[in-house]
Design a protein around this motif. Structure first.
Motif, PDB file in Angstrom:
ATOM      1  N   ARG A  28       0.805  -1.229   0.000  1.00 13.78           N
ATOM      2  CA  ARG A  28       0.000   0.000   0.000  1.00 13.78           C
ATOM      3  C   ARG A  28       0.834   1.273   0.000  1.00 13.78           C
ATOM      4  O   ARG A  28       0.499   2.249  -0.648  1.00 13.78           O
ATOM      5  N   MET A  29       1.900   1.284   0.760  1.00 14.13           N
ATOM      6  CA  MET A  29       2.601   2.539   1.029  1.00 14.13           C
ATOM      7  C   MET A  29       3.904   2.729   0.253  1.00 14.13           C
ATOM      8  O   MET A  29       4.471   3.816   0.269  1.00 14.13           O
ATOM      9  N   SER A  30       4.376   1.719  -0.439  1.00 19.62           N
ATOM     10  CA  SER A  30       5.664   1.849  -1.129  1.00 19.62           C
ATOM     11  C   SER A  30       5.663   2.968  -2.162  1.00 19.62           C
ATOM     12  O   SER A  30       6.646   3.699  -2.286  1.00 19.62           O
ATOM     13  N   GLY A  31       4.583   3.118  -2.891  1.00 20.22           N
ATOM     14  CA  GLY A  31       4.535   4.148  -3.933  1.00 20.22           C
ATOM     15  C   GLY A  31       4.700   5.548  -3.384  1.00 20.22           C
ATOM     16  O   GLY A  31       5.515   6.335  -3.891  1.00 20.22           O
ATOM     17  N   VAL A  32       3.950   5.883  -2.343  1.00 22.50           N
ATOM     18  CA  VAL A  32       4.031   7.250  -1.808  1.00 22.50           C
ATOM     19  C   VAL A  32       5.356   7.491  -1.089  1.00 22.50           C
ATOM     20  O   VAL A  32       5.928   8.580  -1.190  1.00 22.50           O
ATOM     21  N   LEU A  33       5.849   6.477  -0.392  1.00 21.21           N
ATOM     22  CA  LEU A  33       7.139   6.650   0.279  1.00 21.21           C
ATOM     23  C   LEU A  33       8.276   6.754  -0.738  1.00 21.21           C
ATOM     24  O   LEU A  33       9.189   7.565  -0.562  1.00 21.21           O
ATOM     25  N   HIS A  34       8.203   5.970  -1.796  1.00 27.50           N
ATOM     26  CA  HIS A  34       9.234   6.066  -2.840  1.00 27.50           C
ATOM     27  C   HIS A  34       9.196   7.448  -3.485  1.00 27.50           C
ATOM     28  O   HIS A  34      10.245   8.050  -3.747  1.00 27.50           O
ATOM     29  N   GLY A  35       8.004   7.985  -3.729  1.00 27.96           N
ATOM     30  CA  GLY A  35       7.892   9.328  -4.298  1.00 27.96           C
ATOM     31  C   GLY A  35       8.535  10.368  -3.401  1.00 27.96           C
ATOM     32  O   GLY A  35       9.249  11.259  -3.863  1.00 27.96           O
ATOM     33  N   TYR A  36       8.273  10.273  -2.104  1.00 30.20           N
ATOM     34  CA  TYR A  36       8.864  11.185  -1.124  1.00 30.20           C
ATOM     35  C   TYR A  36      10.393  11.132  -1.206  1.00 30.20           C
ATOM     36  O   TYR A  36      11.065  12.166  -1.258  1.00 30.20           O
ATOM     37  N   LEU A  37      10.939   9.930  -1.248  1.00 28.65           N
ATOM     38  CA  LEU A  37      12.393   9.770  -1.290  1.00 28.65           C
ATOM     39  C   LEU A  37      12.967  10.175  -2.648  1.00 28.65           C
ATOM     40  O   LEU A  37      14.016  10.810  -2.706  1.00 28.65           O
ATOM     41  N   ALA A  38      12.272   9.839  -3.724  1.00 32.57           N
ATOM     42  CA  ALA A  38      12.778  10.141  -5.070  1.00 32.57           C
ATOM     43  C   ALA A  38      12.835  11.629  -5.344  1.00 32.57           C
ATOM     44  O   ALA A  38      13.701  12.096  -6.079  1.00 32.57           O
ATOM     45  N   ARG A  39      11.932  12.393  -4.772  1.00 30.69           N
ATOM     46  CA  ARG A  39      11.968  13.842  -4.975  1.00 30.69           C
ATOM     47  C   ARG A  39      13.115  14.481  -4.212  1.00 30.69           C
ATOM     48  O   ARG A  39      13.529  15.591  -4.531  1.00 30.69           O
ATOM     49  N   ARG A  40      13.644  13.813  -3.225  1.00 30.59           N
ATOM     50  CA  ARG A  40      14.718  14.372  -2.428  1.00 30.59           C
ATOM     51  C   ARG A  40      16.075  13.739  -2.719  1.00 30.59           C
ATOM     52  O   ARG A  40      17.100  14.386  -2.578  1.00 30.59           O
ATOM     53  N   ALA A  41      16.082  12.483  -3.096  1.00 29.49           N
ATOM     54  CA  ALA A  41      17.335  11.776  -3.387  1.00 29.49           C
ATOM     55  C   ALA A  41      17.097  10.798  -4.528  1.00 29.49           C
ATOM     56  O   ALA A  41      17.052   9.590  -4.313  1.00 29.49           O
TER      57      ALA A  41
END
Length: 190
Positions: A28-41
């Motif tokens: 459920r949460m991998s997509g939104v957490l990956h987006g958060y991380l990808a925008r920063r690193a």
């Protein structure tokens, strides 16, 4: 209860005794957490996401629904993993540690701004915001967290978060209104 309809909070709480419940959270949460991380690193997002899930799994028994939702708890874990990543990069490059550098690499954000002409001004405006105000604004705007959820991620009271978020939005809005006004005066498309 069917895990597909079970809330994230219940799944995370139940995962302390049933690891299969945690698997549903990962999906459920991998997509939104990956987006958060990808925008920063962007270059390290996949590895950081793996680290988030490892840390979240190992500390899942510490989740307390009285202190916030599973979503805010997971974003808090992601934020801590990201901060550790930037501190590690700073140490490897033998740069002096800095809270600002340790949380967001703004030079990378600038490359991804859609409005290239406004990018440098928006970047300066965002970089000029106090760290917590910038983090709150990004959590609400990019990650779609509520101000109360963003407050829990950053570790400040919700009322304080709302006032800081208001200040940050006001500063950014003023700059963007000035850009729009200047463009209208010069005849550039807004």
């Amino acid at each position: 209860m069917d895990t597909e309809t079970e809330t994230d909070d219940r799944l995370l709480g139940r995962s302390a005794k049933d690891a299969r419940a945690f698997e549903v959270l990962v999906v459920r949460m991998s997509g939104v957490l990956h987006g958060y991380l990808a925008r920063r690193a962007p270059a390290a997002a996949d590895d950081l996401l793996a680290e988030v899930w490892l840390q979240a799994f190992s500390s899942r028994k510490s989740f307390d629904p009285e202190l916030g939702t599973a979503r805010t708890w997971l974003f808090g874990v992601a934020r801590n993993v990201l901060a550790a990543h930037w501190r590690r990069i700073d140490r490897e490059q033998q740069l002096p540690a800095s809270n600002e550098r340790a949380s967001d690499p703004w030079h990378a954000v600038d490359r991804r701004l859609d409005a290239a002409a406004v990018g440098p001004l928006l970047r300066r405006t965002m970089a000029g915001l106090p760290h917590v105000e910038r983090e709150l604004l990004l959590l609400v705007a990019w990650e779609q967290l509520t101000p109360t959820e963003a407050a829990a991620v950053v570790g400040i009271p919700p009322g304080t978060a709302r006032s800081r978020l208001h200040r940050a939005r006001t500063r950014v809005r003023a700059v963007m209104q000035q850009v729009a006004y200047t463009r209208r005066l010069t005849g550039d498309p807004v």
